[in-house]
Design an enzyme around this catalytic site. Structure first.
Site, PDB file in Angstrom:
ATOM      1  N   THR A  41       0.829  -1.203   0.000  1.00 24.68           N
ATOM      2  CA  THR A  41       0.000   0.000   0.000  1.00 24.68           C
ATOM      3  C   THR A  41       0.862   1.251   0.000  1.00 24.68           C
ATOM      4  O   THR A  41       0.534   2.251  -0.647  1.00 24.68           O
ATOM      5  CB  THR A  41      -0.938   0.000   1.219  1.00 24.68           C
ATOM      6  OG1 THR A  41      -1.756  -1.171   1.186  1.00 24.68           O
ATOM      7  CG2 THR A  41      -1.823   1.234   1.226  1.00 24.68           C
ATOM      8  N   HIS A  44       1.841   2.011  -3.461  1.00 30.93           N
ATOM      9  CA  HIS A  44       0.718   2.617  -4.186  1.00 30.93           C
ATOM     10  C   HIS A  44       0.566   4.097  -3.808  1.00 30.93           C
ATOM     11  O   HIS A  44       0.276   4.938  -4.659  1.00 30.93           O
ATOM     12  CB  HIS A  44      -0.589   1.873  -3.886  1.00 30.93           C
ATOM     13  CG  HIS A  44      -0.680   0.515  -4.517  1.00 30.93           C
ATOM     14  ND1 HIS A  44      -0.417   0.289  -5.848  1.00 30.93           N
ATOM     15  CD2 HIS A  44      -1.018  -0.697  -4.002  1.00 30.93           C
ATOM     16  CE1 HIS A  44      -0.586  -0.987  -6.128  1.00 30.93           C
ATOM     17  NE2 HIS A  44      -0.950  -1.614  -5.017  1.00 30.93           N
TER      18      HIS A  44
END
Length: 346
Positions: A41, A44
């Site tokens: 994450t 990202h």
């Protein structure tokens, strides 16, 4: 203190020195960070593909362990010197979702207040955290192992959603990053042996052998060949950990009648897959999304205690430890796939 800050405006990271954060809430504690992980994450977020704090540069890191060095005046359950791991997520505790036991769906809290995504996190020497999000560690767990509590708490939530996972079923894991490796360890711990792991990066597959699980380790190309050569090459339970839409689409074609697909890897928001509604109907397929870790953090501590060094040895899992100032090398190694996970040691 030493820290790595992220700016969404510039999509940039910076290694810097900033003051130690004060305890500005009497219900907060100050944690000296020992280990802090880089999650998929986080990658990202750095690419601008995942929501985060848009208002100011902030400190990433929602997976971390450490030691309490100061407590607020209203803190009752912790003291200086306690070893802890921190759940980065909390709801508002007032809305219908929170009252219904789903704080991860909370529109005011949930992901919108996550430590290390919207609030300053663990890529620093110190971080302040609400007492309600802090978990004391038993003596049997090291701070090194406890840095894996957060990903294991998400895994635990996925396990609950997908249960029962019956021993003896054919299981496929797609993606041998850290979460795929942790799923493999959890399945082995629970007695599963008919497990296949698909991963395109050969070095990651080779590293998996260190875990000595006895699972079938293959590439996606081999997976496709096996499917082409045998129409009954199917799986009862598939855990998709890559977040790669073509891999998800292929996984659906590998499901047996009554099969379950757990979508665990975080795909980019713009990603799309094609699926036959008829197959869902005819095979009675179950497709299960897993979103973070509502009320599953205590389970992760129990899992860490049960797994111990047999499963959570960093080298065997493909985890490499870096000092905070080498954040660029850590991120590059993750992008190249030469390691399964990077963790900062403060």
């Amino acid at each position: 203190m030493e820290a790595v800050q992220f700016s969404l405006a510039n999509k940039s990271l910076k290694h810097t020195k900033i003051p130690v954060p004060p305890i500005d809430d009497p219900k907060n504690v100050l944690v000296r960070v020992s280990y802090a992980g880089i999650c998929g994450t986080d990658l990202h977020i750095i690419q601008g593909h995942f929501p985060c704090n848009p208002d100011r540069p902030f400190i990433l890191g929602h997976e971390f362990s450490g030691t309490i060095t100061e407590v607020g005046e209203e803190v009752t359950n912790f003291k200086k010197g306690d070893k802890v791991s921190v759940d980065p997520n909390i709801g508002c505790e007032k809305c219908a979702f929170c009252h219904d036991g789903n704080p991860h769906f909370c529109k005011k809290g949930g992901i919108n207040t996550t430590i290390g995504i919207f609030r300053d996190g663990g890529w620093a020497e110190y971080v302040t955290c609400p007492e309600s999000q802090v978990h004391k560690l038993p003596e049997s767990i090291t701070l090194e192992q406890a840095a894996l509590c957060e990903p294991l708490s998400c895994l635990s939530h996925g396990w609950d959603l997908a249960s029962p996972i019956k021993v003896g079923k054919n299981i496929l894991i797609t993606g041998a990053g850290i979460i795929g490796n942790l799923w493999a360890c959890a399945l082995h711990l629970h007695g599963h042996r008919r497990v296949t792991i698909s991963e395109p990066n050969q070095s990651r597959l080779n590293n998996l052998k260190k875990l000595n699980l006895g699972f079938d380790l293959i590439t996606p190309d081999q997976l496709k060949k096996n499917q082409e050569n045998d129409s009954q090459y199917l799986f009862d339970f598939i855990i998709e950990c890559s977040g790669f839409p073509p891999a998800i689409e292929h996984a659906i074609s590998l499901l047996n009648q009554g099969g379950k697909l757990v979508i665990f890897g975080v795909a980019p928001p713009h990603g799309r897959i094609s699926i036959s509604p008829y197959d869902i109907y005819a095979k009675e397929l179950k497709i299960i999304g897993v979103n973070i870790n509502p009320y599953s953090y205590p389970n992760s501590i129990g899992m860490v205690e049960a797994m111990g060094d047999r499963y959570l040895n960093y080298d065997n899992l493909g985890i490499k430890v870096y000092p905070l100032k080498e954040y660029e090398n850590a991120i590059q190694a993750l992008k190249e796939g030469s390691i399964a996970k990077a963790i900062f040691k403060m």
